[in-house]
Design an enzyme around this catalytic site. Structure first.
Site, PDB file in Angstrom:
ATOM      1  N   CYS A 275       0.809  -1.228   0.000  1.00 43.37           N
ATOM      2  CA  CYS A 275       0.000   0.000   0.000  1.00 43.37           C
ATOM      3  C   CYS A 275       0.838   1.272   0.000  1.00 43.37           C
ATOM      4  O   CYS A 275       0.620   2.180  -0.817  1.00 43.37           O
ATOM      5  CB  CYS A 275      -0.992  -0.012   1.157  1.00 43.37           C
ATOM      6  SG  CYS A 275      -0.253   0.098   2.808  1.00 43.37           S
ATOM      7  N   HIS A 323      -2.641   1.301   6.927  1.00 43.61           N
ATOM      8  CA  HIS A 323      -2.983   1.214   5.504  1.00 43.61           C
ATOM      9  C   HIS A 323      -3.145   2.618   4.944  1.00 43.61           C
ATOM     10  O   HIS A 323      -3.479   3.563   5.659  1.00 43.61           O
ATOM     11  CB  HIS A 323      -4.275   0.421   5.306  1.00 43.61           C
ATOM     12  CG  HIS A 323      -4.549   0.079   3.873  1.00 43.61           C
ATOM     13  ND1 HIS A 323      -3.789  -0.819   3.151  1.00 43.61           N
ATOM     14  CD2 HIS A 323      -5.496   0.546   2.999  1.00 43.61           C
ATOM     15  CE1 HIS A 323      -4.245  -0.915   1.921  1.00 43.61           C
ATOM     16  NE2 HIS A 323      -5.277  -0.090   1.798  1.00 43.61           N
ATOM     17  N   HIS A 335      -5.637   1.912  -4.412  1.00 47.51           N
ATOM     18  CA  HIS A 335      -4.773   1.372  -3.364  1.00 47.51           C
ATOM     19  C   HIS A 335      -4.382  -0.069  -3.676  1.00 47.51           C
ATOM     20  O   HIS A 335      -4.972  -0.723  -4.539  1.00 47.51           O
ATOM     21  CB  HIS A 335      -5.470   1.453  -1.995  1.00 47.51           C
ATOM     22  CG  HIS A 335      -6.582   0.453  -1.805  1.00 47.51           C
ATOM     23  ND1 HIS A 335      -6.806  -0.202  -0.608  1.00 47.51           N
ATOM     24  CD2 HIS A 335      -7.556  -0.002  -2.646  1.00 47.51           C
ATOM     25  CE1 HIS A 335      -7.862  -1.001  -0.716  1.00 47.51           C
ATOM     26  NE2 HIS A 335      -8.329  -0.900  -1.934  1.00 47.51           N
TER      27      HIS A 335
END
Length: 366
Positions: A275, A323, A335
């Site tokens: 990520c 994240h 993402h």
């Protein structure tokens, strides 16, 4: 003198060679921040609930992959720190070599002065002047003696300072080396945890029948949909009217061009990403480097209100900032979700939002 020179030079070269090995992929060292964890470690043999409760399975998988993401952030932080520490040690090694050469040169000059005195019979300059019958020669010589005394004092002072510098460089290099060695263990532990969490999740999924896997995927989609709907129902999208900056557009274009590429923990492209690897590389491509990990992006970049968000901004998720996704407009992010998934478009509110940060806070929107 030559033995000492060879010793320090050899040490410096050895440091550089060792750092080259230690900085290689898979062996880089660092001292990462303590790794936060929200759940206990999974059992070695994860199994399905007796009643095949797929919603419980989904939540368990979420926890496993979340913990893997936290460990991945710690691993990535360790990797970045290792690069910095390795560079510092290499620079210190360079200074040690240069300092030793300088010290050897100063010692050679001091030796030359001593040999010159020996050739004149060992009489100090002051004595030789007193024996001179020429007044002008005496005065000229006195000036040279004064200059020589000052030069000698300066030479001794410089030798002392250089020696002290070398000792300090050696201490600094030793301290950095100890940090690297401690970081090696911390990074190895993070890597072990990542693999353990992912293996547990994959084993759990492998126990599902084909139809159960489809149902599980549908449950994941529904959970994300509910979260996104709840976020949109706040009316947030009506408030978000910011326009991307020129660099923001470049970052969005880079991230969007990676759609469909697999997630891989610790990866920064070009073929796979995690990520924060995706977001950091996107902004690097836009000419605005940002921290490598989602936690450091949250710590170091400017925080803004969600209502003021614009394409290119980074949305940080979960209470531990484990994240990150890039806002691309219209309530969506791009993402890299987790192992087994690919870079994709998702709802910006499909996960718990911690906050929003802006890499180019000084750039106006367009």
């Amino acid at each position: 003198m030559e033995t000492g020179k060879r010793g320090l030079t050899t040490t410096a070269v050895a440091v550089v060679c060792a750092i080259t090995v230690l900085a290689a992929p898979g062996t880089a060292l660092a001292t990462p921040s303590p790794t936060p964890s929200t759940t206990a470690s999974p059992s070695n043999s994860p199994s399905l609930p007796p009643n095949r409760d797929l919603e419980a399975v989904r939540k368990r998988l979420d926890r496993l992959y979340h913990d893997a993401a936290v460990a991945t952030d710690a691993y990535n932080a360790a990797e970045e720190k290792a690069k910095e520490q390795s560079a510092e040690i290499v620079e210190l090694a360079r200074k040690i070599v240069q300092g030793q050469r300088r010290l050897d040169d100063l010692k050679d000059r001091a030796g030359a002065a001593a040999r010159a005195q020996y050739r004149t019979g060992g009489l100090p300059p002051e004595a030789r002047l007193m024996l001179s019958d020429d007044p002008q020669q005496f005065l000229n010589g006195a000036g040279r003696v004064l200059q020589g005394q000052r030069a000698t004092k300066g030479l001794i002072g410089e030798m002392t300072r250089t020696q002290h510098d070398l000792e300090q460089y050696a201490k600094d290099a030793s301290a950095q080396w100890e940090k690297l060695e401690a970081g090696r263990k911390a990074k190895a532990a993070a890597k072990k945890k990542i693999k353990r969490q992912i293996a547990a999740a994959e084993k759990l999924e492998s126990q599902l029948e084909k139809q159960e896997k489809k149902r599980l995927a549908e449950l994941e989609r529904q959970a994300a949909y509910r979260a996104q709907t709840a976020w949109l129902d706040t009316g947030i999208l009506k408030e978000i009217t910011g326009k991307a900056s020129a660099q923001g557009k470049k970052a969005v274009a880079f991230a969007s061009a990676q759609l469909g590429k697999p997630y891989e923990w610790g990866a920064e492209g070009p073929d796979t990403f995690d990520c924060s690897g995706l977001t950091s590389q996107a902004w690097a491509a836009a000419g605005r480097p940002v921290p490598r990990t989602s936690q450091e992006q949250w710590k170091q970049l400017r925080h803004i209100e969600a209502a003021d968000m614009r394409p290119g901004d980074l949305i940080i998720y979960f209470d531990d900032a484990s994240h990150v996704g890039m806002y691309v407009g219209d309530g969506a992010i791009v993402h890299a979700p987790r192992p087994g998934r690919t870079v994709t478009i998702a709802g910006a509110g499909s996960m718990p939002i911690l906050g929003v940060v802006r890499p180019d806070a000084d750039a106006p929107g367009t």
